[in-house]
Design a protein around this motif. Structure first.
Motif, PDB file in Angstrom:
ATOM      1  N   ARG A 120       5.573  -2.639   6.919  1.00 12.82           N
ATOM      2  CA  ARG A 120       6.905  -2.044   7.020  1.00 12.82           C
ATOM      3  C   ARG A 120       7.231  -1.232   5.776  1.00 12.82           C
ATOM      4  NH1 ARG A 120      11.746  -5.291   8.238  1.00 12.82           N
ATOM      5  NH2 ARG A 120      11.114  -6.443   6.398  1.00 12.82           N
ATOM      6  N   PRO A 121       7.905  -0.085   5.957  1.00 10.89           N
ATOM      7  CA  PRO A 121       8.281   0.705   4.785  1.00 10.89           C
ATOM      8  C   PRO A 121       9.390  -0.003   3.998  1.00 10.89           C
ATOM      9  CG  PRO A 121       9.177   1.694   6.774  1.00 10.89           C
ATOM     10  CD  PRO A 121       8.325   0.543   7.217  1.00 10.89           C
ATOM     11  N   SER A 125       0.869  -1.179   0.000  1.00 10.38           N
ATOM     12  CA  SER A 125       0.000   0.000   0.000  1.00 10.38           C
ATOM     13  C   SER A 125       0.901   1.222   0.000  1.00 10.38           C
ATOM     14  CB  SER A 125      -0.903  -0.004   1.233  1.00 10.38           C
ATOM     15  OG  SER A 125      -0.102   0.031   2.389  1.00 10.38           O
ATOM     16  N   LEU A 126       0.316   2.368  -0.386  1.00 10.48           N
ATOM     17  CA  LEU A 126       1.093   3.611  -0.388  1.00 10.48           C
ATOM     18  C   LEU A 126       0.564   4.530   0.699  1.00 10.48           C
ATOM     19  CD1 LEU A 126       1.532   4.450  -4.185  1.00 10.48           C
ATOM     20  CD2 LEU A 126       3.002   3.111  -2.672  1.00 10.48           C
ATOM     21  N   GLU A 127       1.502   5.192   1.359  1.00  5.48           N
ATOM     22  CA  GLU A 127       1.168   6.121   2.422  1.00  5.48           C
ATOM     23  C   GLU A 127       1.799   7.448   2.046  1.00  5.48           C
ATOM     24  OE1 GLU A 127       3.024   5.307   6.255  1.00  5.48           O
ATOM     25  OE2 GLU A 127       1.362   3.897   6.604  1.00  5.48           O
ATOM     26  N   VAL A 132       9.256  10.582 -13.022  1.00  9.79           N
ATOM     27  CA  VAL A 132       8.579   9.871 -11.937  1.00  9.79           C
ATOM     28  C   VAL A 132       9.420   8.639 -11.627  1.00  9.79           C
ATOM     29  CG1 VAL A 132       6.252  10.722 -12.402  1.00  9.79           C
ATOM     30  CG2 VAL A 132       7.094   8.708 -13.627  1.00  9.79           C
ATOM     31  N   ALA A 133       9.393   8.210 -10.368  1.00 10.69           N
ATOM     32  CA  ALA A 133      10.366   7.204  -9.975  1.00 10.69           C
ATOM     33  C   ALA A 133       9.903   6.392  -8.779  1.00 10.69           C
ATOM     34  CB  ALA A 133      11.685   7.890  -9.617  1.00 10.69           C
ATOM     35  N   PHE A 134      10.487   5.208  -8.631  1.00  8.21           N
ATOM     36  CA  PHE A 134      10.386   4.516  -7.346  1.00  8.21           C
ATOM     37  C   PHE A 134      11.718   3.888  -6.977  1.00  8.21           C
ATOM     38  CE2 PHE A 134       8.838   0.893 -10.060  1.00  8.21           C
ATOM     39  CZ  PHE A 134       9.755  -0.083  -9.660  1.00  8.21           C
ATOM     40  N   ARG A 163       5.179   6.471   0.562  1.00  6.88           N
ATOM     41  CA  ARG A 163       6.028   5.433   1.134  1.00  6.88           C
ATOM     42  C   ARG A 163       5.395   4.110   0.736  1.00  6.88           C
ATOM     43  NH1 ARG A 163       9.368   6.581   5.614  1.00  6.88           N
ATOM     44  NH2 ARG A 163       8.135   8.214   6.562  1.00  6.88           N
ATOM     45  N   ILE A 164       6.232   3.171   0.269  1.00  7.90           N
ATOM     46  CA  ILE A 164       5.703   1.862  -0.117  1.00  7.90           C
ATOM     47  C   ILE A 164       5.718   0.984   1.137  1.00  7.90           C
ATOM     48  CG2 ILE A 164       5.958  -0.085  -1.684  1.00  7.90           C
ATOM     49  CD1 ILE A 164       7.746   1.831  -3.427  1.00  7.90           C
TER      50      ILE A 164
END
Lengths: 522, 570
Positions: free
Chosen positions: B536-537, B514-516, B559-561, B530-531
């Motif tokens: 846990r992140p 999930s994303l926060e 855009v990035a991860f 935050r993934i």
């Protein structure tokens, strides 16, 4: 004789349209561009494209070319249409003056808004000639009350031509003269009209064109399309379509791709080879203690290669917070006097604090040392492709940050000859080499030590790697009692040749085009 | 290890020793012989006969010279080492060095000998100087442990004294200078004083060698006197001394010089060193001195290590023809190294010498036969799967340096003084460009993006690689983890585009995420997440902040991860 079907098949849909339109008329009919465009339901630009292609193929000929003068408005003309032409303004001013009884002279008109001197004299001249104006004593202008044919004609012409350009001959004689009088001529750009010569070409089918048209009309039922659509598949209408054939020899357009990095691909093949030969992968830390990087490998703390100039030290923290003290003291004793290993040791006082100093891993052997201490499988084969760092000036042959491919083999049957056997295997599997040479070598942690030279199918004789049997001073304090081969492969040169590069820094290049276009020939 | 220059003619004459036997050695033959010395030919000039040879073994300083290589080959050809008489001479030495008290605090040991009857040639002098330099520099740790001086013997009146003096008490004209200087002046002005002075730092008084007439020979380990310590072509009486901090190394170095000069035809005369109190070798030490001890070697162990049955005789012959002094027993040999070697620490050192003496080609390779299962580590396996997926998603893989600059990894990313900006930094920085380890992957990808504005768009880049994340809880102060970074760059790059890729990736890696919302300085506020996996992140995703792009001089949105695969695995 029928024209070849290859010619027919390669016709563009626009060409087919023009040919069939001409072919639908009686033989040797002549159609001009406009007629043809209308009959074929094509835009003028589409028509002219199709006609050029057909002319080039000799399927259509030009029968005649006619030149037609066409009148249109200039920018000035559009302005006159929006407001008033100078002649109309002059007349209005004169009538205005007559109504109020004011005196009006030519200089008055010339200072009038929106009129310039040359316009005024031309307008006054024309109106005087028509008997609309009189110049009386003292240069005063007076109206006669007559209407001006020129003014009336101009108003109408500006309106008509604002709508669209027209052929000159479509106008009555009088209007035509007005247009010609007020058309842009050389040296006088400020006129409302322009007369252009439009060339109209008339076309007819050549004999081969007629033949092609006839064939096209004969097979006519099938409509030609370029793209198969979901609708056609759904309703089955594709059965009645003809699909235009493409010129498939054209260069393909570029497409974006997802791709592995060529150097990583090279390392992947090495990795796969090693796994296939029964090697298990080891991983390690980028930051290591001097202990695992060097002490555990029986490199004395005074060894020249341990100098500040060869290793990167970590700034903070400078030392490991804890270590396995029993291994540490065991190795320290071996350095000092050999302990139970049967060695004399180096005979110096080992600095325990120095062993805890943190460095950037400078050799993949550090990973092997950790594996030896962590109860490895016996028999066992291990490898790592480890990133290592050396305190070197960066140049075409030295990188500060590079991969080392190395590992260990443990087993009761390990000895000098099986070491050579293993190197033979590497030569064959990794470098596809059939010829090998072994020469004596020196590594601080192996005895005997060997250098492996192979005759690479493309590179000729090259050094492929180094290996040896770990000294008992290395293995025993780490709890390993069987003989152990330590081996390393120097693959960068092979990789660089496979990737076609000459500078080691290009392995990590930032040039995206280069990465995208490099093919690895492994 | 050292690369030396020797001359082919000089080598040949040392090889054959008698001019009548002299013959030309083919270069291929020479290369094969070099294997006996772990030497590699790096260059050969046909016109001058100059050979450049790299010697690999850092424990065999005796091989770092023309004489030593020739000797190793000669022993093989002649079948054994002709013993050097001066090591066993019982005769009392006529010359003494007297060591004065106090010197043990600075540079305790000295060894010396005289050499008569060899007239120094041009090549011989060049070799003498080269050997002196290589031994002092590499074996002697830049003169710290060992340094060497060579002199014209007739100018010296014995006994020589080795003592400490006050820095201004002694003066002489050093090599390379025209005028008389005090020791402190030498340290401050002379190039060698500047280069090596640090060795003597913190010692109030300085070492000096003086003869009976109080003439200085040398200020060890810095410089010799020009009057006595400048050997020239044509000299035929030499004095060699070695000083240092490690007695066995000092003696070994002298033994090497004595053997080398003897090989060139000199008669070596030992010198007695008288210490004020006893050393590990006694109070009076006459050098050259053979420190070698015999070691009993079990043949079975040699055979086991080499994987070949050899027998006592073969092993004994192999060692003899490699220079050892050997006596064969039953199932074992007693072996002693020649006096110019001291590198026997373990039986395995002898094993290698047996193999080298016989020649590696004498051993038939055998495949290790025991069965083992190969495989990848869990993290490599996961990383490979992720890489496959990224390629499937149309991304180009990148590889980058891990060692880089704080500006790239933190500064341009707007991370200075934030929790994300902490890195493992290098203490001994050579260049700022290589002064810290990356703590995440995105800067590595932006490096490529910044350099590739002319490359066909869109750009979809990824790298899966190691990073170092500072962590005080770990023994090493950091964790090495594997991170997958990805960027998409083009004129209309959008968050949802990279989000879709992350989505696909996590799906196939079998991870629910999930994303926060997160406030991360590298990303536009409100467009960064935050993934989270299993609470846990494990990474960040978002649209890069325009200021980050400006600092990298990137002219399109990115855009990035950045996804930590190691965390994802655990």
């Amino acid at each position: 004789m029928d024209i070849s079907s290859a010619v027919i098949d390669s016709l563009h849909p626009l060409e087919t349209k023009v040919l069939t339109t001409l072919g639908a008329n009686p033989p040797e009919a002549v159609l001009n561009s406009e007629q043809l465009a209308a009959a074929a339901e094509l835009e003028p630009s589409q028509l002219s494209m199709a006609v050029e292609w057909l002319l080039a193929k000799g399927l259509v000929t030009i029968q005649a070319e006619t030149v037609t003068p066409v009148a249109s408005l200039t920018k000035t003309g559009e302005e006159y249409h929006q407001s008033m032409s100078p002649i109309e303004r002059v007349l209005a001013a004169a009538r205005d003056a007559a109504g109020t009884g004011k005196r009006l002279t030519i200089p008055d008109l010339q200072s009038h808004d929106g009129l310039d001197p040359s316009d005024v004299s031309k307008a006054v001249g024309r109106l005087k000639k028509e008997g609309v104006l009189l110049i009386v004593q003292g240069g005063c202008i007076e109206t006669t009350g007559r209407s001006s044919p020129t003014v009336e004609a101009l108003k109408g012409l500006l309106r008509q031509l604002h709508e669209s350009p027209r052929e000159l001959k479509a106008f009555p004689e009088g209007d035509r003269r007005v247009i010609e009088d007020y058309a842009v001529k050389r040296g006088n750009a400020k006129e409302p009209f322009r007369i252009d010569e439009r060339v109209t070409r008339a076309f007819m089918l050549s004999p081969s064109g007629a033949n092609a048209a006839e064939q096209l009309l004969r097979q006519g039922v099938a409509e030609e399309v370029s793209q198969l659509s979901p609708d056609m598949l759904k309703d089955g209408s594709w059965r009645h379509k003809r699909f235009r054939k493409y010129t498939i020899s054209l260069r393909a357009p570029r497409v974006g791709t997802g791709k592995k990095h060529p150097y990583r691909e090279f390392l992947d093949t090495v990795k796969a080879k090693l796994v296939s030969m029964g090697f298990q992968e080891m991983r390690g830390s980028l930051v290591e203690t001097e202990f695992w990087n060097m002490d555990a490998l029986f490199m004395p703390q005074f060894h020249p290669a341990r100098d500040i100039h060869d290793v990167y030290f970590v700034k903070d923290p400078t030392h490991a917070s804890a270590m396995d003290e029993s291994v540490l003291s065991h190795v320290a004793q071996v350095h000092q006097h050999g302990a139970e290993t049967g060695s004399t040791g180096w005979g110096y006082s080992f600095d325990v604090q120095r062993a805890k100093r943190l460095v950037l891993r400078s050799q993949g052997t550090a990973v092997s040392a950790r594996t030896l201490a962590a109860a490895p499988s016996i028999p066992g084969k291990y490898f790592s492709i480890a990133r290592c760092f050396r305190y070197d000036q960066v140049d075409a042959t030295h990188a500060t940050d590079f991969f080392q491919v190395e590992g260990i083999v443990l087993g009761e049957d390990i000895n000098f000859r099986t070491l050579l056997g293993l190197l033979n295997l590497f030569a064959r599997e990794v470098a596809q080499a059939k010829e090998v040479k072994f020469s004596p070598a020196y590594f601080p942690f192996t005895e005997p030590s060997v250098e492996l030279h192979v005759r690479h199918p493309r590179l000729g004789w090259m050094e492929l790697g180094g290996a040896g049997l770990f000294r008992p001073e290395v293995t025993l304090p780490l709890g390993v009692t069987v003989p152990v081969i330590a081996w390393g492969l120097g693959l960068d040169r092979m990789a660089m040749v496979a990737l076609g590069i000459h500078d080691i820094r290009e392995l990590f290049t930032d040039n995206l085009e280069l990465i995208r276009t490099t093919r690895g020939l492994f | 290890m050292p690369t030396i220059t020797i001359y082919k003619d000089d080598f040949q004459s040392l090889l054959h020793q008698t001019p009548s036997a002299n013959r030309t050695v083919a270069i291929e033959e020479l290369e094969a012989w070099l294997m006996l010395a772990k030497g590699e030919l790096k260059g050969y000039n046909h016109e001058t006969g100059e050979l450049r040879i790299e010697l690999q073994d850092s424990n065999r300083p005796d091989l770092w010279c023309c004489e030593g290589i020739a000797r190793q080959v000669r022993i093989k050809q002649q079948g054994q080492l002709t013993p050097y008489p001066f090591f066993s001479e019982a005769s009392q030495s006529q010359m003494q060095i007297i060591v004065k008290p106090g010197i043990e605090q600075v540079r305790p040991y000295v060894a010396a000998c005289a050499a008569r009857g060899y007239r120094v040639t041009t090549e011989g002098l060049a070799q003498l100087i080269q050997t002196q330099e290589k031994l002092a520099e590499i074996f002697g740790h830049k003169r710290k442990t060992v340094s060497i001086g060579i002199y014209q013997l007739p100018k010296i009146k014995f006994p020589v004294t080795y003592a400490l003096v006050k820095p201004d008490e002694a003066r002489f004209t050093p090599l390379g200078m025209e005028t008389v200087m005090t020791l402190s002046e030498i340290l401050m002005v002379h190039p060698k004083g500047l280069e090596y002075g640090a060795i003597l730092a913190g010692t109030g008084r300085l070492p000096i060698l003086r003869d009976a007439a109080n003439q200085p020979l040398s200020f060890p380990p810095i410089i010799n006197s020009r009057e006595i310590g400048e050997v020239q072509v044509g000299d035929d009486q030499l004095f060699v001394e070695v000083t240092g901090t490690d007695l066995p190394m000092v003696v070994l170095t002298l033994n090497i010089f004595a053997s080398n000069l003897a090989d060139r035809g000199a008669t070596i005369e030992p010198i007695e060193v008288q210490y004020p109190r006893s050393t590990s070798l006694g109070k009076r030490v006459t050098t050259p001195l053979d420190l070698g001890k015999s070691k009993t070697i079990q043949i079975q162990k040699v055979e086991q290590a080499l994987g070949q049955e050899l027998g006592v005789h073969t092993v004994a012959r192999a060692l003899e023809t490699y220079g050892y002094e050997v006596s064969a027993g039953k199932g074992s040999v007693k072996a002693k190294l020649p006096p110019y070697r001291q590198d026997l620490m373990h039986m395995m050192d002898v094993v290698e010498d047996v193999a080298m003496s016989l020649g590696y080609a004498e051993f038939t390779p055998v495949m290790p036969a025991q069965f083992t299962v190969g495989g990848l580590s869990d993290i490599e396996h996961m990383s490979d799967r992720a890489r496959e997926l990224m390629v499937g998603l149309g991304f180009q893989e990148i590889i980058s340096n891990i060692l880089g600059s704080p500006d790239s990894y933190s500064g341009r990313m707007r991370l200075e003084a934030t929790e994300w900006g902490r890195m493992v930094e290098v203490d001994n920085v050579m260049s700022l460009s290589f002064s810290c380890l990356r703590q995440w992957i995105l800067p590595s990808l932006l490096r490529v993006e910044a350099a590739s504005s002319r490359a066909f768009y869109p750009h979809r880049l990824f790298e899966a690689g190691d990073v170092a994340i500072p962590d005080a809880a770990k023994e090493l102060g950091s964790r090495t983890e594997t991170i997958l970074g990805a960027v998409i760059a083009h004129a209309a790059a959008h968050f949802s585009e990279i989000h879709s890729c992350l989505d696909v990736l996590c799906y196939y890696l079998g991870k629910e995420y999930s994303l926060e919302t997160v406030q991360h300085p590298s990303f536009l506020e409100g467009r960064a997440g935050r993934i989270i996996v299993a609470g846990r992140p494990v990474g960040v995703i978002g649209e890069l902040h325009p200021e980050v792009l400006e600092r990298w001089q990137i002219a399109v949105p990115v855009v990035a991860f950045d996804l930590n695969l190691s965390q994802l695995l655990s």
